[in-house]
Design a protein around this motif. Structure first.
Motif, mmCIF file in Angstrom:
data_model
loop_
_atom_site.group_PDB
_atom_site.id
_atom_site.type_symbol
_atom_site.label_atom_id
_atom_site.label_comp_id
_atom_site.label_asym_id
_atom_site.label_seq_id
_atom_site.Cartn_x
_atom_site.Cartn_y
_atom_site.Cartn_z
ATOM 1 N N UNK A 137 0.831 -1.209 0.000
ATOM 2 C CA UNK A 137 0.000 0.000 0.000
ATOM 3 C C UNK A 137 0.862 1.254 0.000
ATOM 4 N N UNK A 138 1.968 1.225 0.756
ATOM 5 C CA UNK A 138 2.844 2.403 0.801
ATOM 6 C C UNK A 138 3.505 2.661 -0.546
ATOM 7 N N UNK A 139 3.660 1.618 -1.377
ATOM 8 C CA UNK A 139 4.203 1.800 -2.709
ATOM 9 C C UNK A 139 3.177 2.382 -3.674
ATOM 10 N N UNK A 140 1.924 1.938 -3.555
ATOM 11 C CA UNK A 140 0.908 2.291 -4.545
ATOM 12 C C UNK A 140 0.140 3.557 -4.200
ATOM 13 N N UNK A 141 -0.102 3.809 -2.923
ATOM 14 C CA UNK A 141 -0.964 4.927 -2.542
ATOM 15 C C UNK A 141 -0.479 6.285 -3.038
ATOM 16 N N UNK A 142 0.838 6.583 -3.008
ATOM 17 C CA UNK A 142 1.264 7.896 -3.508
ATOM 18 C C UNK A 142 0.915 8.147 -4.967
ATOM 19 N N UNK A 143 0.736 7.070 -5.767
ATOM 20 C CA UNK A 143 0.340 7.256 -7.154
ATOM 21 C C UNK A 143 -1.145 7.569 -7.287
ATOM 22 N N UNK A 144 -1.939 7.175 -6.279
ATOM 23 C CA UNK A 144 -3.390 7.334 -6.355
ATOM 24 C C UNK A 144 -3.876 8.595 -5.661
ATOM 25 N N UNK A 145 -3.180 8.989 -4.596
ATOM 26 C CA UNK A 145 -3.607 10.150 -3.808
ATOM 27 C C UNK A 145 -3.136 11.423 -4.492
ATOM 28 N N UNK A 146 -4.053 12.386 -4.619
ATOM 29 C CA UNK A 146 -3.714 13.669 -5.244
ATOM 30 C C UNK A 146 -2.727 14.423 -4.366
ATOM 31 N N UNK A 147 -1.676 14.949 -4.984
ATOM 32 C CA UNK A 147 -0.652 15.667 -4.239
ATOM 33 C C UNK A 147 -1.218 16.965 -3.679
#
Length: 622
Positions: free
Chosen positions: A404-414
């Motif tokens: 999840x820590x690998x994938x979530x930054x790609x999904x969550x808007x900065x």
């Protein structure tokens, strides 16, 4: 990897002067500060910054368009003229020590209790021993935060505490692992029998004392590392930096659980120790000291001697007065995060400590029902096997959390974007050997071509869920763990319990990322504004604020321990009884606390969203 997200380049457009005809692909993007220097005829104080080994190359798609838009719109509610994007390699080196710290922490938490029991410690005393962690976290981290904030050593504010804490942790680990042998050797000088009752009691007391010292040392290095990350990551990359910190913690968890499965004394040939705990302590010490040395060797702190002199009165009473004043001065955004964390950790503490027991009880229910008259030895042997099943569920939990820590930054808007470089890709590796001036160094570690950056940016933009900000993701994770804790009413087999535990890895990944990123961005934004305006840094710097945040994490663990003890006393059945659901009720109590945490999380403001939307909207109007 964590990448910078940005709106489409076409969203921002300003006509370029006819006196400077350029093509979009050949424009070199300048930060607003450099653009102002070019117009005023002043030279940048750091002309070689583009060759810095840890700075990402800037994008080159729409160059001066963004510069003129930035001058028109004001870029954002906060300005980051002097902050340049860092590469992924920089962020990895910056946060690497979190992985070593987690290996050390995991060794203590997963193997400490069996080791203390092997020394003869009674189970009723374990709660007294392990409350050392929350107590030291409540007191030590704010103290270390204040001391490091006021440090004026030329090495930096945080590095002395990181290195000193790591060395103290390693020495404490080794002393704890060899506590029995140490006490026997010392008392043996005076003729004491190594197997006597007095020597056994002395070994237990000595081990408990070392556990408290170990927790003080761990909290020292943790406080320094967290402040080190905040100080050395740009404001617009605080989310990325804390995401990498979460990934390092995930790697540390997985390494720790795998090490727990392996027969370490046999694998090491007895060279590192003759018991599992001894070898784990040696490995943890090497991992922590090694990762800390890497981080402090490659990351350069700002020279604290350039700041205003530190206050001279730093006694114990002064410490408590400053903590009280600082808690009153907390910015509203950080205060709301701390409120959410307080109730969130009332939920997390029972889960992390008791989920293995919960799964083990579910596994043993049929055996206890079929064999109600088992002896104490048979019960202990049955619980050993059940504990391994619970540990396997925690391994699934750790893998889920890491994924999840690998994938979530790609999904969550900065939340934060670099106002001078909305199209830069912070994921690019742009590294050359430190202090190297070889002409091939830059090419050897250069990043992909700008067109590759643009394609990658478009792919990541397509993956991003625009409405899913970091605050909303954290809010949803609070609801998810509350739902999972309440689902314990219906769990009847270990397969379902393992799936439930693995699912909770998702909100755990967000709990290691979101609150730290929100607080870090707020601190970094404020410090950047102070440096830009030339004013003195705020009195409450990263160390004391993160220390107060840790109080909001540690204090509820003490409360959760007291409440859990009351629940156990009211609902617990004798050991070896079937259908003992006392741990289930403790977990459900934590689920109710998670619902309260979700309410406070919803009250947290959306940091930076207004400024970013202002840029995009006015860019479209142009």
């Amino acid at each position: 990897m964590a990448f910078s997200r940005s709106p489409s380049p076409g969203a921002l457009h300003t006509p370029i002067s006819d006196q400077q005809p350029i093509e979009a692909e050949e424009v070199e993007l300048q930060p607003p500060l450099e653009a102002e220097e070019a117009r005023s005829g002043r030279q940048s104080p750091n002309p070689d910054s583009e060759n810095s080994p840890f700075i990402s190359p800037e994008g080159s798609d729409f160059g001066e368009n963004l510069i003129q838009d930035a001058a028109t719109v004001g870029v954002s509610e906060w300005h980051e003229d002097a902050q340049e994007s860092k590469s992924v390699l920089y962020l990895v080196l910056l946060t690497l020590s979190m992985g070593g710290l987690q290996i050390a922490y995991g060794a203590e938490m997963s193997n400490g209790s069996p080791y203390l029991l092997s020394l003869g410690l009674d189970k009723s005393m374990l709660a007294f021993v392990w409350i050392a962690g929350p107590l030291s976290g409540t007191l030590i981290q704010p103290y270390i935060g204040i001391k490091s904030d006021n440090s004026r050593i030329r090495w930096g504010k945080r590095k002395p505490f990181m290195l000193g804490g790591a060395i103290a942790t390693a020495l404490s680990f080794l002393t704890l692992a060899w506590a029995r042998e140490t006490v026997q050797a010392i008392l043996g000088i005076f003729g004491a029998d190594p197997k006597s009752h007095g020597v056994r009691v002395s070994a237990m007391v000595f081990a408990i004392l070392i556990v408290y010292i170990l927790d003080v040392a761990i909290n020292t290095v943790q406080a320094a590392i967290r402040a080190f990350i905040v100080d050395n990551a740009p404001t617009h990359q605080q989310e990325d930096a804390n995401a990498w910190a979460g990934r390092m913690i995930g790697v540390g968890n997985i390494v720790g659980y795998i090490a727990g499965y392996v027969d370490l004394p046999k694998r090491s040939g007895g060279f590192l120790g003759n018991t599992q705990f001894k070898v784990l302590c040696v490995i943890s010490s090497i991992a922590l000291c090694g990762t800390v040395l890497v981080s402090i060797s490659f990351i350069r702190e700002r020279d604290p001697r350039q700041e205003r002199p530190a206050p001279s009165n730093r006694g114990i009473l002064s410490f408590f007065r400053q903590v009280f004043r600082s808690s009153k001065r907390l910015p509203p955004q950080i205060r709301r995060v701390c409120e959410a964390q307080f109730f969130s950790w009332i939920c997390w503490f029972p889960f992390l400590f008791y989920i293995t027991t919960y799964i083990g009880q579910i596994h043993l229910n049929p055996y206890f029902e079929a064999n109600p008259d088992m002896s104490d030895d048979e019960i202990e042997k049955a619980w050993e096997g059940a504990t391994r099943i619970g540990t396997f569920a925690l391994l699934i939990f750790a893998i889920t959390s890491f994924t999840s820590s690998l994938l979530l930054p790609f999904l969550v808007a900065s939340t934060h974007q670099h106002p001078s470089n909305l199209n830069a890709d912070s994921s690019s590796f742009h590294y050359s050997a430190p202090h190297s001036h070889h002409p091939d160094d830059h090419r050897r570690f250069s990043s992909p071509r700008p067109e590759s950056h643009s394609r990658l940016s478009r792919i990541l933009s397509a993956c991003q869920i625009r409405w899913l900000t970091l605050r909303r993701a954290w809010f949803l994770s609070q609801l998810l763990i509350a739902f999972c804790m309440l689902m314990t009413f219906f769990i009847t087999n270990t397969t379902a319990a393992t799936i439930l535990t693995g699912t909770i890895g998702l909100p755990w990944a967000l709990s290691l990322w979101a609150p730290f990123a929100l607080i870090s961005a707020e601190i970094s934004k404020r410090d950047a504004e102070a440096r830009r305006s030339g004013s003195s840094p705020p009195e409450d710097q990263a160390g004391v604020i993160l220390g107060l945040h840790n109080v909001a994490i540690s204090a509820p663990q003490i409360l959760a321990t007291l409440v859990s003890s009351g629940i156990f006393k009211a609902t617990q059945k004798p050991r070896g009884s079937a259908r003992d659901d006392s741990v289930g009720w403790v977990l459900r109590f934590g689920g109710c606390a998670a619902l309260i945490a979700a309410f406070f999380t919803w009250r947290i403001g959306e940091v930076g969203a207004k400024g970013r939307q202002k840029v995009v909207d006015q860019g479209n109007d142009a």
